[in-house]
Design a protein around this motif. Structure first.
Motif: not given
Length: 65
Positions: A26-45
């Motif tokens: 995941y990636v954490e995206y923040g807009e103070a004071p809110r925080m969100a977790r966004v699922p991501v797909q790593p690119v192999f290599g």
């Protein structure tokens, strides 16, 4: 403009920050004071991740509603 804060974190002049947690899926995206977790797909290599337009964004409590 984006500024690199740490090896996996950037901060924007627009008031948001992004922390990449690719190994955790995941990636954490923040807009103070809110925080969100966004699922991501790593690119192999490669040191990049993919975020799809239809990916659901889940804000952390108490902003989850």
């Amino acid at each position: 403009m984006l500024r690199k804060k740490l090896f996996n974190q950037v901060e924007s002049d627009a008031g948001f920050n992004v922390k990449i947690r690719a190994f955790k899926g995941y990636v954490e995206y923040g807009e103070a004071p809110r925080m969100a977790r966004v699922p991501v797909q790593p690119v192999f290599g490669r040191a990049v991740v993919t975020v799809y337009m239809d990916t659901p964004v889940k804000w952390n409590p108490p902003y989850s509603s």
